[in-house]
Design an enzyme around this catalytic site. Structure first.
Site, PDB file in Angstrom:
ATOM      1  N   LYS A   6      17.392  21.850 -10.299  1.00 54.10           N
ATOM      2  CA  LYS A   6      16.351  20.422 -10.421  1.00 54.10           C
ATOM      3  C   LYS A   6      17.706  19.898 -11.954  1.00 54.10           C
ATOM      4  O   LYS A   6      17.889  19.548 -13.022  1.00 54.10           O
ATOM      5  CB  LYS A   6      15.800  20.677 -11.936  1.00 54.10           C
TER       6      LYS A   6
ATOM      7  N   HIS B 266       1.001  -1.290   0.313  1.00 58.65           N
ATOM      8  CA  HIS B 266      -0.184  -0.113  -0.082  1.00 58.65           C
ATOM      9  C   HIS B 266       0.859   1.320  -0.014  1.00 58.65           C
ATOM     10  O   HIS B 266       0.514   2.177   0.261  1.00 58.65           O
ATOM     11  CB  HIS B 266      -0.573   0.009   1.326  1.00 58.65           C
TER      12      HIS B 266
ATOM     13  N   GLU C  78      10.274   8.992 -16.858  1.00 58.37           N
ATOM     14  CA  GLU C  78       9.522   8.974 -17.033  1.00 58.37           C
ATOM     15  C   GLU C  78       9.049   8.761 -18.323  1.00 58.37           C
ATOM     16  O   GLU C  78       8.021   8.116 -18.754  1.00 58.37           O
ATOM     17  CB  GLU C  78       9.454  10.503 -16.288  1.00 58.37           C
TER      18      GLU C  78
ATOM     19  N   SER D  50      16.561  21.407 -16.075  1.00 55.63           N
ATOM     20  CA  SER D  50      14.917  22.537 -15.713  1.00 55.63           C
ATOM     21  C   SER D  50      16.006  23.632 -17.105  1.00 55.63           C
ATOM     22  O   SER D  50      16.405  24.482 -16.615  1.00 55.63           O
ATOM     23  CB  SER D  50      14.387  22.345 -14.914  1.00 55.63           C
TER      24      SER D  50
END
Ligand code: ARG
Length: 460
Positions: A283, A156, A290, A277
């Protein structure tokens, strides 16, 4: 210029209609398979006395010359000729003259295109299997080094029980092993030859379909000509296996993305597989992970697209089937790209055992250990579960972890508690002793690594 099938027609289609109906924009990828299929067909026609040895010689020379030109990128195709099959016949005509027209004896584009795709997929599936093996090697390598690295195991997405990092990585190893097995198994069904099925009903010429199948390296010929030209289950099976593989890669990527975040800090993804970024200087994004997660969507979409296309088609060939190709090509490309990226990215991952260990110490994932401790000392498990639950509740109220409680507090809940309770509560104790087969215990994981090595040796 007239169409290869132009005899029955009085008016020609407009260029934009040709454009809509053409598949050459994508089926040009089948050029080598199409030429090889034609060479086998012509050879068989010669052996059966349907073409003269001289004609076979001219045709195969012409086809081989086209093959060389295709390999060196010298062929240009034309939308006017609609698809790869008619483009190549027109080019063969330029190459050797009217005898080119004999190549299509006892064959239709319907069995031809199906044959091309069987040949194509047979090769690509073998490459995909090799790509999966490379990724498995990368996982196996890290697992070998991290048998005793402890991390939180989750259910979970809540910390559940501590586990070995190697165990977690090997979970993906076995998923990939089954993916490979599925692809390998599918090769049996891709290995049938549609060639010689004709448009739908076979032919009156005395062809030998087993022979052309053999020449192309297929295990057998489809026993039914209607089935041979009209089913695409071999592509659907490929897309389904591909979807499953991408789903596995996507889950793994999701975990890598989480683990690379400030919240976890379990891993660092190497600079080579990250991007920055344009606005936020600090970043470093795990873009490649992804993207692989994102690309799983298009592969599943390709499967849905073809299933939907197929479900209402009457036998045998329908032009709808031309739409089977782009999703297949796209899936092959996506799998090849995703597998290489994953293998490279996983190889270069840096794990942070300290952060993982620390995470196992700041939670209640050793509560099962405490219940097992009491059970070992004679308390029925249900009662031990209850006592442990109360102790956890006590800790939550006091803002403490179990290991921080004094022995006297433990003893106020049960007189079975002794000094050794602190050993039982150490995360490493929880992990190393879980040596049931397939468990996370260090010995069990070492055994698992041996099994994984054995299957890698078997496949590579
Ligand atoms: N380009 C066609 C396809 O990909 C080849 C078969 C065409 N057959 C026909 N009867 N129109 O499906």
């Amino acid at each position: 210029m007239s169409k290869l099938w132009g005899g029955r027609f009085e008016q020609s289609a407009s260029a934009w209609v040709d454009e809509f109906g053409a598949s050459i924009g994508f089926d040009a990828q089948l050029v080598l398979e199409d030429l090889e299929g034609s060479i086998a067909h012509v050879t068989m026609l010669g052996e059966q006395g349907i073409l003269s040895p001289e004609e076979v010689g001219q045709l195969t020379d012409g086809l081989n010359s086209l093959k060389e030109k295709a390999t060196s990128g010298q062929l240009t195709f034309n939308v006017f000729h609609e698809d790869i099959h008619m483009n190549l016949e027109a080019l063969l005509h330029e190459e050797i003259g009217p005898v080119a027209g004999k190549m299509h004896t006892a064959r239709s584009r319907n069995d031809q295109v199906a044959t091309d795709m069987h040949l194509y997929l047979k090769r690509r599936v073998t490459e995909v299997i090799d790509g999966i093996t490379s990724l498995q090697h990368a996982l196996h390598q890290h697992a070998t080094e991290h048998v005793e690295t402890i991390m939180p195991g989750y259910t979970h997405l809540q910390r559940a029980q501590p586990i070995s990092l190697a165990h977690h990585l090997l979970a993906y190893f076995w998923m990939l092993e089954r993916d490979k097995e599925r692809f390998t198994d599918s090769l049996k069904r891709i290995d049938w030859s549609p060639l010689g099925a004709g448009a739908l009903a076979g032919t009156t010429f005395p062809i030998d379909r087993a022979r052309s199948a053999e020449l192309l390296g297929f295990a057998k010929a489809y026993p039914n000509s209607l089935d041979a030209v009209s089913d695409r289950d071999f592509i659907l099976e490929f897309l389904s296996n591909a979807s499953m593989l991408m789903m596995h890669l996507s889950r793994f990527c999701e975990e890598l993305i989480l683990w690379a975040s400030e919240e976890y800090r379990f891993i660092t993804v190497s600079d080579t597989f990250s991007t920055g970024s344009s606005m936020m200087p600090q970043k470093k994004n795990p873009d490649m992970a992804e993207l692989v997660r994102g690309k799983s969507g298009r592969v599943i979409g390709n499967l849905m697209g073809l299933l939907t296309l197929m479900k209402g088609l009457p036998l045998a060939y329908n032009k709808d089937l031309q739409e089977d190709k782009e999703g297949m090509f796209d899936t092959v490309k996506t799998l090849q790209g995703s597998l290489s990226i994953m293998a490279g990215m996983v190889e270069e991952l840096t794990f942070h055992p300290d952060a993982m260990q620390q995470a196992t110490e700041q939670d209640f994932s050793n509560a099962t250990e405490l219940a097992d401790y009491l059970t070992t000392k004679g308390m029925p498990f249900r009662e031990a579960h209850e006592v442990t639950g109360k102790l956890v509740n006590h800790c939550v109220k006091e803002r403490l972890y179990l290991r921080e409680l004094p022995l006297a507090t433990f003893q106020s809940y049960s007189d079975l508690f002794e000094e050794d309770v602190y050993i039982a509560l150490a995360p490493v104790t929880a992990v190393k002793r879980r040596n049931s087969y397939g468990g996370t215990g260090f010995d069990a994981v070492r055994h698992q690594l041996d099994e994984a090595s054995a299957s890698l040796t078997y496949t590579s």
